[in-house]
Motif scaffolding. Structure first.
Motif, PDB file in Angstrom:
ATOM      1  N   ASP A  32       0.824  -1.201   0.000  1.00 51.81           N
ATOM      2  CA  ASP A  32       0.000   0.000   0.000  1.00 51.81           C
ATOM      3  C   ASP A  32       0.860   1.254   0.000  1.00 51.81           C
ATOM      4  O   ASP A  32       0.562   2.235  -0.685  1.00 51.81           O
ATOM      5  N   GLN A  35      -4.191 -10.994   3.018  1.00 53.09           N
ATOM      6  CA  GLN A  35      -3.582 -10.148   4.036  1.00 53.09           C
ATOM      7  C   GLN A  35      -2.114 -10.507   4.226  1.00 53.09           C
ATOM      8  O   GLN A  35      -1.754 -11.676   4.341  1.00 53.09           O
ATOM      9  N   PHE A  51      -5.819  -7.435  -7.070  1.00 49.43           N
ATOM     10  CA  PHE A  51      -6.105  -6.739  -5.820  1.00 49.43           C
ATOM     11  C   PHE A  51      -7.566  -6.980  -5.468  1.00 49.43           C
ATOM     12  O   PHE A  51      -8.452  -6.752  -6.287  1.00 49.43           O
ATOM     13  N   PHE A  52      -7.809  -7.487  -4.265  1.00 47.67           N
ATOM     14  CA  PHE A  52      -9.153  -7.869  -3.843  1.00 47.67           C
ATOM     15  C   PHE A  52      -9.654  -6.876  -2.791  1.00 47.67           C
ATOM     16  O   PHE A  52      -8.964  -6.591  -1.812  1.00 47.67           O
ATOM     17  N   HIS A  53     -10.871  -6.377  -3.015  1.00 49.55           N
ATOM     18  CA  HIS A  53     -11.430  -5.345  -2.144  1.00 49.55           C
ATOM     19  C   HIS A  53     -12.293  -5.927  -1.031  1.00 49.55           C
ATOM     20  O   HIS A  53     -12.483  -5.277  -0.004  1.00 49.55           O
ATOM     21  N   SER A  54     -12.826  -7.106  -1.220  1.00 52.36           N
ATOM     22  CA  SER A  54     -13.732  -7.648  -0.206  1.00 52.36           C
ATOM     23  C   SER A  54     -13.802  -9.167  -0.347  1.00 52.36           C
ATOM     24  O   SER A  54     -13.273  -9.741  -1.306  1.00 52.36           O
ATOM     25  N   ARG A 108      -9.940 -11.242  -0.062  1.00 51.05           N
ATOM     26  CA  ARG A 108      -9.258 -10.151   0.632  1.00 51.05           C
ATOM     27  C   ARG A 108      -8.674 -10.637   1.953  1.00 51.05           C
ATOM     28  O   ARG A 108      -7.568 -10.256   2.342  1.00 51.05           O
TER      29      ARG A 108
END
Length: 347
Positions: free
Chosen positions: A162, A226, A215-218, A222
């Motif tokens: 990030d 991590q 990239f996974f948002h939910s 997601r």
């Protein structure tokens, strides 16, 4: 009630002290047992003498070297900030723990090879793996503690990915803003710059691209994606020393520890561990990795394969060769004229 910071400091210091003292005691006890077997008597005077000497050695270096330096580093912060590129705690562990442990590991086999001048040896069919593994495990544990000491142990840590994306985005925004400002200030210069850009070769403008990272948002993906830098420290700290661990494992083969090959194996394994003294971001670490580990391991593994057969994996030899050749090529040969032309792949 003690604060979390004090508890963290005490736990870390106790773990480092245990990693500093226990390996030497274990190796010395193993040496005392082996020496007692060669005596062939029930009298354990020599056994307890060696054990007591090991305890005295550990107590002496702890009270005279380890504790004073630790107190000095915690009290005199201005001195600690002047230390650049190396870590004194790891230096003490390598010199005062790893070096004597490796030396007495060799002595364990030597005292059992020739008993009372005869050719009969009392060496077992295989050497126990616990003592040497304990030495390297303790060294890796101290390395992990020194790395994770600067991070909090509670709460979530912002992912490095990030931060990288955020920094890259800011740089791109800044670059675009500068270009727009320059165009508004002087259109003539902008037109000249455009002409110059069109005259440049296309290979200089292209950028190296590759498959896009997801990239996974939910959702469950997601949760599975991590990553925390503190957890990655444990993973990479063990992977970094996998080559040395494999080399030390080879020393437990009967064809190695019953011959003179035990000396070069332990010697170059110890030399490879010297890299742990330097800080993780030291610019010299890449070159030191080649000079202290991969290049010497090429000759040791190649010699072992030629003389004793494939007691060491061919994969390890290929890894050392490829890492050494790629490092020399991309860092030095590509600066020469025949290899200096820049090109990109169309895919």
């Amino acid at each position: 009630m003690a604060s979390g910071r004090i508890i963290k400091l005490v736990v870390f210091e106790l773990l480092e002290l245990a990693a500093f003292s226990i390996p030497t005691l274990v190796i010395m006890e193993q040496f005392a047992t082996a020496y007692q077997r060669t005596r062939g008597s029930l009298d354990k005077t020599h056994y307890w003498l060696i054990v007591s000497c090991s305890i005295a050695y550990v107590a002496s270096v702890t009270l005279l070297i380890w504790v004073p330096i630790k107190v000095l580093l915690h009290k005199k912060h201005h001195l600690y900030k002047k230390i650049t590129g190396w870590r004194p705690v790891l230096l003490m562990c390598v010199i005062l723990t790893t070096l004597p442990s490796f030396s007495f590991s060799i002595a364990v086999t030597e005292v059992q090879k020739n008993v009372n001048g005869s050719t009969v040896d009392l060496l077992p069919d295989s050497l126990p793996d616990l003592p040497v593994s304990l030495v390297i495990l303790s060294l890796i544990l101290v390395d992990i503690i020194e790395k994770v000491r600067i991070y909090p142990l509670r709460g979530s840590q912002k992912r490095s990915e990030d931060a990288y994306i955020h920094t890259s985005s800011l740089q791109q925004i800044k670059t675009v803003t500068d270009q727009v400002s320059k165009k508004e200030e002087n259109p003539a210069l902008s037109q000249a710059g455009k002409t110059t850009s069109e005259a440049q070769p296309q290979s200089r403008i292209d950028t190296v691209t590759g498959p896009q990272e997801p990239f996974f948002h939910s959702g469950i993906l997601r949760t599975m994606s991590q990553r925390d830098v503190r957890g990655d420290l444990f993973l990479w700290s063990f992977l970094l020393w996998s080559d040395t661990i494999e080399m030390v494992r080879v020393a437990g083969h009967p064809a190695v520890y019953k011959s003179g090959w035990l000396y070069p194996v332990y010697l170059f394994s110890f030399i490879s561990l010297l890299r742990i003294i330097f800080t993780p971001q030291n610019p010299l670490l890449g070159t030191l990795g080649i000079l202290l580990q991969d290049l010497p391991f090429v000759f040791v593994r190649l010699s072992l394969i030629i003389v004793l057969g494939t007691i060491t994996p061919i994969l390890g030899l290929c890894k050392n060769v490829l890492v050494t050749v790629s490092f020399v090529y991309f860092n030095y040969l590509t600066k020469l004229r025949p290899f200096s032309s820049f090109e990109t792949s169309p895919f």
